[in-house]
Scaffold this motif. Structure first.
Motif, PDB file in Angstrom:
ATOM      1  N   GLY A  66      -4.849 -13.898  -8.011  1.00  0.00           N
ATOM      2  CA  GLY A  66      -4.236 -13.661  -6.718  1.00  0.00           C
ATOM      3  C   GLY A  66      -4.437 -14.834  -5.775  1.00  0.00           C
ATOM      4  O   GLY A  66      -5.470 -15.519  -5.807  1.00  0.00           O
ATOM      5  N   ASP A 115       0.960  -9.913  -7.295  1.00  0.00           N
ATOM      6  CA  ASP A 115      -0.124 -10.201  -6.354  1.00  0.00           C
ATOM      7  C   ASP A 115      -0.164  -9.130  -5.280  1.00  0.00           C
ATOM      8  O   ASP A 115       0.879  -8.735  -4.755  1.00  0.00           O
ATOM      9  CB  ASP A 115       0.085 -11.578  -5.723  1.00  0.00           C
ATOM     10  CG  ASP A 115      -1.179 -12.126  -5.082  1.00  0.00           C
ATOM     11  OD1 ASP A 115      -2.198 -11.413  -5.081  1.00  0.00           O
ATOM     12  OD2 ASP A 115      -1.133 -13.263  -4.582  1.00  0.00           O
ATOM     13  N   TRP A 116      -1.344  -8.653  -4.978  1.00  0.00           N
ATOM     14  CA  TRP A 116      -1.514  -7.658  -3.921  1.00  0.00           C
ATOM     15  C   TRP A 116      -2.913  -7.787  -3.369  1.00  0.00           C
ATOM     16  O   TRP A 116      -3.732  -8.545  -3.886  1.00  0.00           O
ATOM     17  CB  TRP A 116      -1.260  -6.236  -4.428  1.00  0.00           C
ATOM     18  CG  TRP A 116      -1.677  -5.940  -5.830  1.00  0.00           C
ATOM     19  CD1 TRP A 116      -0.896  -6.008  -6.951  1.00  0.00           C
ATOM     20  CD2 TRP A 116      -2.980  -5.542  -6.303  1.00  0.00           C
ATOM     21  NE1 TRP A 116      -1.629  -5.681  -8.080  1.00  0.00           N
ATOM     22  CE2 TRP A 116      -2.903  -5.381  -7.713  1.00  0.00           C
ATOM     23  CE3 TRP A 116      -4.200  -5.291  -5.676  1.00  0.00           C
ATOM     24  CZ2 TRP A 116      -4.002  -4.991  -8.484  1.00  0.00           C
ATOM     25  CZ3 TRP A 116      -5.294  -4.907  -6.451  1.00  0.00           C
ATOM     26  CH2 TRP A 116      -5.179  -4.758  -7.841  1.00  0.00           C
ATOM     27  N   ASP A 117      -3.199  -7.071  -2.298  1.00  0.00           N
ATOM     28  CA  ASP A 117      -4.488  -7.190  -1.632  1.00  0.00           C
ATOM     29  C   ASP A 117      -5.279  -5.908  -1.830  1.00  0.00           C
ATOM     30  O   ASP A 117      -4.902  -4.855  -1.314  1.00  0.00           O
ATOM     31  CB  ASP A 117      -4.278  -7.465  -0.142  1.00  0.00           C
ATOM     32  CG  ASP A 117      -5.557  -7.926   0.547  1.00  0.00           C
ATOM     33  OD1 ASP A 117      -6.641  -7.562   0.071  1.00  0.00           O
ATOM     34  OD2 ASP A 117      -5.457  -8.648   1.559  1.00  0.00           O
ATOM     35  N   ASP A 118      -6.369  -5.995  -2.575  1.00  0.00           N
ATOM     36  CA  ASP A 118      -7.154  -4.798  -2.848  1.00  0.00           C
ATOM     37  C   ASP A 118      -7.827  -4.232  -1.605  1.00  0.00           C
ATOM     38  O   ASP A 118      -8.279  -3.088  -1.606  1.00  0.00           O
ATOM     39  CB  ASP A 118      -8.205  -5.093  -3.917  1.00  0.00           C
ATOM     40  CG  ASP A 118      -9.202  -6.155  -3.463  1.00  0.00           C
ATOM     41  OD1 ASP A 118      -8.764  -7.240  -3.040  1.00  0.00           O
ATOM     42  OD2 ASP A 118     -10.418  -5.909  -3.545  1.00  0.00           O
ATOM     43  N   ASP A 175      -6.261  -3.547   1.002  1.00  0.00           N
ATOM     44  CA  ASP A 175      -5.272  -2.667   1.632  1.00  0.00           C
ATOM     45  C   ASP A 175      -4.253  -2.226   0.580  1.00  0.00           C
ATOM     46  O   ASP A 175      -3.078  -2.584   0.643  1.00  0.00           O
ATOM     47  CB  ASP A 175      -4.573  -3.391   2.795  1.00  0.00           C
ATOM     48  CG  ASP A 175      -3.592  -2.494   3.534  1.00  0.00           C
ATOM     49  OD1 ASP A 175      -3.709  -1.254   3.416  1.00  0.00           O
ATOM     50  OD2 ASP A 175      -2.699  -3.025   4.221  1.00  0.00           O
ATOM     51  N   LEU A 176      -4.714  -1.445  -0.389  1.00  0.00           N
ATOM     52  CA  LEU A 176      -3.811  -0.986  -1.441  1.00  0.00           C
ATOM     53  C   LEU A 176      -2.694  -0.116  -0.883  1.00  0.00           C
ATOM     54  O   LEU A 176      -1.549  -0.182  -1.345  1.00  0.00           O
ATOM     55  CB  LEU A 176      -4.592  -0.209  -2.499  1.00  0.00           C
ATOM     56  CG  LEU A 176      -5.373  -1.022  -3.531  1.00  0.00           C
ATOM     57  CD1 LEU A 176      -6.106  -0.092  -4.485  1.00  0.00           C
ATOM     58  CD2 LEU A 176      -4.458  -1.963  -4.296  1.00  0.00           C
ATOM     59  N   SER A 180      -0.150  -2.382   0.444  1.00  0.00           N
ATOM     60  CA  SER A 180       0.506  -3.148  -0.613  1.00  0.00           C
ATOM     61  C   SER A 180       1.471  -2.297  -1.430  1.00  0.00           C
ATOM     62  O   SER A 180       2.430  -2.816  -2.009  1.00  0.00           O
ATOM     63  CB  SER A 180      -0.539  -3.769  -1.548  1.00  0.00           C
ATOM     64  OG  SER A 180      -1.388  -4.659  -0.861  1.00  0.00           O
ATOM     65  N   PHE A 181       1.208  -0.979  -1.475  1.00  0.00           N
ATOM     66  CA  PHE A 181       2.021  -0.080  -2.303  1.00  0.00           C
ATOM     67  C   PHE A 181       2.494   1.100  -1.456  1.00  0.00           C
ATOM     68  O   PHE A 181       1.788   2.109  -1.336  1.00  0.00           O
ATOM     69  CB  PHE A 181       1.221   0.405  -3.508  1.00  0.00           C
ATOM     70  CG  PHE A 181       0.822  -0.693  -4.449  1.00  0.00           C
ATOM     71  CD1 PHE A 181       1.701  -1.125  -5.442  1.00  0.00           C
ATOM     72  CD2 PHE A 181      -0.413  -1.323  -4.326  1.00  0.00           C
ATOM     73  CE1 PHE A 181       1.344  -2.153  -6.298  1.00  0.00           C
ATOM     74  CE2 PHE A 181      -0.768  -2.343  -5.183  1.00  0.00           C
ATOM     75  CZ  PHE A 181       0.114  -2.768  -6.171  1.00  0.00           C
ATOM     76  N   VAL A 230       0.232  -0.131  -9.767  1.00  0.00           N
ATOM     77  CA  VAL A 230      -0.797  -1.154  -9.614  1.00  0.00           C
ATOM     78  C   VAL A 230      -1.047  -1.877 -10.927  1.00  0.00           C
ATOM     79  O   VAL A 230      -1.191  -3.101 -10.962  1.00  0.00           O
ATOM     80  CB  VAL A 230      -2.105  -0.532  -9.082  1.00  0.00           C
ATOM     81  CG1 VAL A 230      -3.186  -1.599  -8.933  1.00  0.00           C
ATOM     82  CG2 VAL A 230      -1.871   0.172  -7.742  1.00  0.00           C
TER      83      VAL A 230
END
Length: 446
Positions: free
Chosen positions: A51, A73-76, A78-79, A82-83, A103
């Motif tokens: 990431g 790519d995402w930010d754990d 702020d799941l 992100s989703f 995820v």
């Protein structure tokens, strides 16, 4: 077949080009960057595929960096952000199914394409991957071994490998010995397979988009059997035995602390080495948005006891947020920190109260520290079940315990020497392993 257990010694091997990769989440990146740093220190050329927010961490680890595409790519931290749609689902089966789909599975084709693009400009000899990066599996499914790099999977959570000897992963049930246990496990697996049919079809569709066919079998099987070798970060004393494990499945011990995360000691550090027992409480680096789940109940439970409580909040505003939850001030025997170096704190710790983060619990056990666990999300119930099964602590079987329950558990663990004795025995077992040497040897041999 019992898993191969490696207590490897250093061995000279030709220098290699290696790609390492992990999901863009702190708990996944840290162990893979530790592996990356060790391989680079041995002279191998290493590129970490991850990431975008971990580019600097890769640099601190001494390796090159390649970014995953935006679709993977995402930010754990702020799941839910992100989703979209995730926040509306209650914790439990619905949210787990959502996470499996979006995820873990949706990024697979994008991960695979990024890996192929990186291999085109960096023809690696080996790929070392966090087992949750399923986008590496098409590499082995699409090409014979002679036409691709070696693929090494790394299990950074409790083993998900299905077995006749264990209940399906996610139920947090310890092994039941004998034929009775096998009957129970078979029945539970059949029920899980029935319920998981929609997810299995979804997974097959996603892998088809990557141009390969997903092998048949229960969830978690391909992640272990498709790589050339699967390295589980654990020891036999803290992992359920599996008589039918494939030869590729190996227990290699646990990794030491995080790479590139040196933190200054707080001003109250001298108290840690004082006379009072030290109780450390943490909700880890991911599930710490609400310190009222575990940290605050622990502080309330121990406020009047003759112990030093260290609240490791793992967030910049943690001490302030904790004080607000407690009416504006911390009790006299509590010290709160944004971040605290666990590798230096745990040798002085008598009990760790944890929400069940795998790495944190293993770190405690490496130092012989018994554990009280209260975890309800991700793999945490499975970690908690192993804590109780191994005799190294107590499982409170909830993610939001009452202060009274925490207080009783901490008091029991402090009072009964069997927990500390068992934790120290596991610490000695962890110390017998050399995971970095094992990985380096495999890179050379494969």
């Amino acid at each position: 077949m019992s898993p191969r257990i490696d207590r490897a010694r250093p061995q000279e091997s030709p220098l290699s080009r290696i790609i390492t990769t992990a999901l863009p989440a702190h708990g996944h990146v840290s162990p893979l960057l530790a592996i990356s740093a060790d391989l680079a220190a041995r002279g191998h050329e290493v590129v970490f595929l991850g990431g975008s927010r971990f580019a600097e961490a890769a640099g601190r680890a001494g390796v090159r960096f390649a970014a995953l595409p935006a679709e993977a790519d995402w930010d754990d931290r702020d799941l839910d952000g992100s989703f979209p749609g995730r926040a509306e689902l209650p914790p439990g089966p619905e949210r787990i199914a959502f996470d499996v789909r979006h995820v873990f599975l949706d990024p697979v084709p994008h991960q695979y394409r990024a890996l192929l693009a990186l291999l085109a400009r960096f023809p690696a000899d080996a790929v070392v991957a966090d087992a949750f990066v399923q986008g590496v599996l098409p590499l082995a499914l699409a090409r014979p071994r002679a036409e691709r790099p070696a693929l090494i999977g790394v299990g950074i959570t409790p083993a998900m490998l299905p077995s006749a000897d264990t209940a399906p992963f996610g139920l947090a049930l310890p092994p039941l010995p004998g034929e009775e246990g096998r009957i129970r496990n078979r029945s539970l697996q059949e029920e899980m397979d029935r319920r998981g049919e929609p997810l299995q079809r979804y997974a097959e569709k996603v892998f088809a988009e990557a141009g390969v066919r997903l092998p048949a079998g229960p969830r978690g099987l391909a992640q272990v059997t498709v790589p050339d070798v699967y390295l589980q970060l654990n020891v036999p004393g803290f992992e359920y035995p599996r008589s039918d494990a494939p030869a590729s499945y190996r227990l290699i011990g646990a990794l030491p602390g995080n790479v590139g995360e040196e933190q200054p000691l707080p001003g109250w550090w001298a108290e840690v080495t004082g006379e009072r027992p030290v109780v450390v409480v943490t909700q880890g680096t991911l599930a710490n948005g609400d310190l009222g789940e575990l940290v605050a109940p622990t502080v309330r439970a121990l406020a009047d006891r003759d112990v030093l409580v260290v609240a490791a909040t793992a967030r910049p505003d943690g001490p302030r947020a904790l004080a607000e939850l407690l009416g504006g001030r911390l009790p006299e025997n509590v010290r709160a920190a944004e971040y605290v170096p666990f590798e230096r704190l745990l040798p002085h710790t008598d009990v760790l109260v944890s929400n069940g983060g795998y790495g944190g619990v293993q770190t405690a056990l490496r130092y012989g520290v018994p554990v009280v666990v209260a975890g309800a999300s991700e793999d945490k119930p499975e970690v908690a079940a192993r804590v109780q099964w191994a005799g190294v602590g107590l499982d409170l079987r909830t993610g939001r315990p009452a202060p009274e329950a925490v207080g009783r558990a901490v008091e029991q663990v402090l009072a009964e020497g069997r927990f500390r004795a068992r934790a120290r025995a596991l610490g000695a077992e962890f110390a017998a392993y050399r995971p970095f040497d094992t990985i380096a040897e495999l890179v050379g041999s494969l």
